[in-house]
Scaffold this motif. Structure first.
Motif, PDB file in Angstrom:
ATOM      1  N   LEU A  93       0.829  -1.217   0.000  1.00  0.00           N
ATOM      2  CA  LEU A  93       0.000   0.000   0.000  1.00  0.00           C
ATOM      3  C   LEU A  93       0.858   1.260   0.000  1.00  0.00           C
ATOM      4  CD1 LEU A  93      -2.828   1.385   0.339  1.00  0.00           C
ATOM      5  CD2 LEU A  93      -2.386   1.337   2.786  1.00  0.00           C
ATOM      6  N   GLU A  94       1.902   1.250   0.831  1.00  0.00           N
ATOM      7  CA  GLU A  94       2.717   2.459   0.976  1.00  0.00           C
ATOM      8  C   GLU A  94       3.300   2.893  -0.368  1.00  0.00           C
ATOM      9  OE1 GLU A  94       5.190   2.982   4.367  1.00  0.00           O
ATOM     10  OE2 GLU A  94       6.778   3.895   3.189  1.00  0.00           O
ATOM     11  N   GLU A  95       3.817   1.917  -1.089  1.00  0.00           N
ATOM     12  CA  GLU A  95       4.429   2.209  -2.380  1.00  0.00           C
ATOM     13  C   GLU A  95       3.367   2.669  -3.400  1.00  0.00           C
ATOM     14  OE1 GLU A  95       6.859  -0.594  -5.146  1.00  0.00           O
ATOM     15  OE2 GLU A  95       7.388  -0.879  -3.021  1.00  0.00           O
ATOM     16  N   ARG A  96       2.235   1.950  -3.401  1.00  0.00           N
ATOM     17  CA  ARG A  96       1.186   2.243  -4.388  1.00  0.00           C
ATOM     18  C   ARG A  96       0.548   3.604  -4.155  1.00  0.00           C
ATOM     19  NH1 ARG A  96      -3.077  -0.645  -3.944  1.00  0.00           N
ATOM     20  NH2 ARG A  96      -2.515  -2.023  -2.257  1.00  0.00           N
ATOM     21  N   ALA A  97       0.411   3.973  -2.882  1.00  0.00           N
ATOM     22  CA  ALA A  97      -0.318   5.207  -2.597  1.00  0.00           C
ATOM     23  C   ALA A  97       0.605   6.376  -2.276  1.00  0.00           C
ATOM     24  CB  ALA A  97      -1.297   4.981  -1.459  1.00  0.00           C
ATOM     25  N   GLY A  98       1.923   6.190  -2.352  1.00  0.00           N
ATOM     26  CA  GLY A  98       2.834   7.265  -1.981  1.00  0.00           C
ATOM     27  C   GLY A  98       2.853   8.376  -2.994  1.00  0.00           C
ATOM     28  N   PRO A  99       3.401   9.573  -2.687  1.00  0.00           N
ATOM     29  CA  PRO A  99       3.915   9.977  -1.386  1.00  0.00           C
ATOM     30  C   PRO A  99       2.780  10.237  -0.368  1.00  0.00           C
ATOM     31  CG  PRO A  99       4.017  11.809  -2.925  1.00  0.00           C
ATOM     32  CD  PRO A  99       3.547  10.623  -3.709  1.00  0.00           C
ATOM     33  N   TRP A 100       3.174  10.246   0.904  1.00  0.00           N
ATOM     34  CA  TRP A 100       2.184  10.278   1.978  1.00  0.00           C
ATOM     35  C   TRP A 100       2.221  11.552   2.801  1.00  0.00           C
ATOM     36  CZ3 TRP A 100      -1.226   6.306   3.296  1.00  0.00           C
ATOM     37  CH2 TRP A 100      -1.074   5.126   2.561  1.00  0.00           C
ATOM     38  N   LEU A 101       1.085  11.851   3.376  1.00  0.00           N
ATOM     39  CA  LEU A 101       1.014  12.884   4.405  1.00  0.00           C
ATOM     40  C   LEU A 101       0.539  12.216   5.690  1.00  0.00           C
ATOM     41  CD1 LEU A 101       0.230  16.477   4.187  1.00  0.00           C
ATOM     42  CD2 LEU A 101      -1.286  15.252   5.704  1.00  0.00           C
ATOM     43  N   MET A 125      -6.219  19.483   6.006  1.00  0.00           N
ATOM     44  CA  MET A 125      -5.058  18.587   5.831  1.00  0.00           C
ATOM     45  C   MET A 125      -5.152  17.812   4.516  1.00  0.00           C
ATOM     46  SD  MET A 125      -3.970  17.432   9.654  1.00  0.00           S
ATOM     47  CE  MET A 125      -5.541  17.141  10.402  1.00  0.00           C
ATOM     48  N   VAL A 126      -6.365  17.444   4.127  1.00  0.00           N
ATOM     49  CA  VAL A 126      -6.531  16.767   2.828  1.00  0.00           C
ATOM     50  C   VAL A 126      -6.145  17.736   1.706  1.00  0.00           C
ATOM     51  CG1 VAL A 126      -8.237  15.805   1.227  1.00  0.00           C
ATOM     52  CG2 VAL A 126      -8.256  15.098   3.624  1.00  0.00           C
ATOM     53  N   ALA A 127      -6.539  19.013   1.837  1.00  0.00           N
ATOM     54  CA  ALA A 127      -6.182  20.014   0.815  1.00  0.00           C
ATOM     55  C   ALA A 127      -4.657  20.165   0.748  1.00  0.00           C
ATOM     56  CB  ALA A 127      -6.847  21.348   1.138  1.00  0.00           C
ATOM     57  N   GLU A 128      -4.015  20.171   1.906  1.00  0.00           N
ATOM     58  CA  GLU A 128      -2.546  20.292   1.934  1.00  0.00           C
ATOM     59  C   GLU A 128      -1.903  19.060   1.290  1.00  0.00           C
ATOM     60  OE1 GLU A 128      -0.528  22.636   2.705  1.00  0.00           O
ATOM     61  OE2 GLU A 128       1.400  21.660   3.122  1.00  0.00           O
ATOM     62  N   ALA A 129      -2.468  17.889   1.569  1.00  0.00           N
ATOM     63  CA  ALA A 129      -1.929  16.651   0.979  1.00  0.00           C
ATOM     64  C   ALA A 129      -2.020  16.723  -0.549  1.00  0.00           C
ATOM     65  CB  ALA A 129      -2.700  15.441   1.505  1.00  0.00           C
ATOM     66  N   ARG A 130      -3.165  17.171  -1.041  1.00  0.00           N
ATOM     67  CA  ARG A 130      -3.333  17.285  -2.500  1.00  0.00           C
ATOM     68  C   ARG A 130      -2.351  18.311  -3.064  1.00  0.00           C
ATOM     69  NH1 ARG A 130      -7.700  14.346  -3.984  1.00  0.00           N
ATOM     70  NH2 ARG A 130      -9.468  14.221  -2.553  1.00  0.00           N
ATOM     71  N   ALA A 131      -2.183  19.441  -2.369  1.00  0.00           N
ATOM     72  CA  ALA A 131      -1.277  20.491  -2.847  1.00  0.00           C
ATOM     73  C   ALA A 131       0.166  19.975  -2.911  1.00  0.00           C
ATOM     74  CB  ALA A 131      -1.362  21.712  -1.934  1.00  0.00           C
ATOM     75  N   ARG A 132       0.509  19.037  -2.021  1.00  0.00           N
ATOM     76  CA  ARG A 132       1.864  18.473  -2.021  1.00  0.00           C
ATOM     77  C   ARG A 132       2.001  17.308  -3.001  1.00  0.00           C
ATOM     78  NH1 ARG A 132       4.092  17.984   4.207  1.00  0.00           N
ATOM     79  NH2 ARG A 132       3.410  20.036   4.905  1.00  0.00           N
ATOM     80  N   GLY A 133       0.908  16.965  -3.667  1.00  0.00           N
ATOM     81  CA  GLY A 133       0.948  15.842  -4.601  1.00  0.00           C
ATOM     82  C   GLY A 133       0.916  14.495  -3.907  1.00  0.00           C
ATOM     83  N   CYS A 134       0.455  14.472  -2.638  1.00  0.00           N
ATOM     84  CA  CYS A 134       0.389  13.189  -1.917  1.00  0.00           C
ATOM     85  C   CYS A 134      -0.809  12.393  -2.412  1.00  0.00           C
ATOM     86  CB  CYS A 134       0.216  13.422  -0.420  1.00  0.00           C
ATOM     87  SG  CYS A 134       1.637  14.212   0.329  1.00  0.00           S
ATOM     88  N   ARG A 135      -0.651  11.087  -2.443  1.00  0.00           N
ATOM     89  CA  ARG A 135      -1.767  10.229  -2.866  1.00  0.00           C
ATOM     90  C   ARG A 135      -2.302   9.404  -1.713  1.00  0.00           C
ATOM     91  NH1 ARG A 135       1.001   7.882  -7.680  1.00  0.00           N
ATOM     92  NH2 ARG A 135      -0.324   6.102  -7.211  1.00  0.00           N
TER      93      ARG A 135
END
Ligand SMILES: CC(C)(COP(=O)(O)OP(=O)(O)OC[C@H]1O[C@@H](n2cnc3c(N)ncnc32)[C@H](O)[C@@H]1OP(=O)(O)O)[C@@H](O)C(=O)NCCC(=O)NCCS
Length: 183
Positions: A93-101, A125-135
């Motif tokens: 999961l970590e690899e498939r869904a990375g990068p992470w917040l 926090m979800v908005a920040e994750a999206r802004a950082r390109g986290c999946r």
């Protein structure tokens, strides 16, 4: 009106005070005073928060209702494997869904709960994750905190593993919960 802001070191004492009070209110009755106090000192002292704020990828959020601070959250750019105690049900999961917040802390004062403050903090926090390109967004929640677990489930997170959370001298079992954020 509820306002959510990212805050800097000038707000470290206020963020720490809100986090410490909310932590005592939520977990004080179900743990020893020594364990809770040790934890609060290590994580919510202003100097600890200032030090964390200087760490790459770490940010703190403050929730205010008018002039009154009512909640706080801390996020970091670390994946689940940054915590050696994490065991994922699906290790890929970590690899498939990375990068992470990582949502490291999320606390709302008892007197301000159930009014959408927690949901607003998560939304930011979800908005920040999206802004950082986290999946992926992940966190640990005490397995004996059904309200916290239900709150995260309602926001779309699912249990994906387990971890150990050291509360003072007490090693507690956490659920690891995660949200995938689109491809
Ligand atoms: C878990 C926690 C962060 C949720 O924060 P919150 O501000 O209470 O969350 P919300 O108000 O967004 O949602 C919670 C409740 O309010 C309701 N709610 C959501 N938006 C609402 C709104 N606009 N008006 C009224 N009620 C609302 C939800 O249905 C939910 O119902 P519940 O009482 O069955 O849980 C908070 O309860 C808390 O700090 N708990 C102690 C510490 C903790 O468990 N932290 C998280 C795990 S470490």
């Amino acid at each position: 009106m509820i306002r959510i802001d990212f805050v800097g070191s000038d707000h470290a004492p206020l963020v720490g005070a809100v986090g410490a009070q909310a932590f005592h209110e939520a977990f004080g009755p179900r743990n020893t005073r020594a364990d809770v106090s040790a934890h609060v000192e290590s994580y919510y002292a202003p100097w600890v928060i200032e030090r964390e704020m200087a760490r790459d990828g770490v940010r703190y959020l403050l929730a205010r209702d008018g002039e009154r601070a009512v909640g706080m959250a801390k996020l970091a750019g670390d994946p689940p494997s940054s915590d050696p105690s994490v065991v994922l049900v699906d290790p890929t999961l970590e690899e498939r869904a990375g990068p992470w917040l990582q949502v490291c802390q999320l606390y709302v004062l008892e007197s301000a709960r159930s009014r959408g403050v927690g949901a607003r903090l998560m939304e930011a926090m979800v908005a920040e994750a999206r802004a950082r390109g986290c999946r992926g967004l992940w966190l640990g929640v005490w397995s004996e905190n059904p309200r916290g677990i239900a709150f995260y489930r309602r926001l779309g997170l699912a249990v994906v593993g387990e971890a150990v959370f050291q509360l003072g001298s007490d090693p507690q079992r956490d659920h690891v919960m995660a949200l995938r954020l689109g491809e």
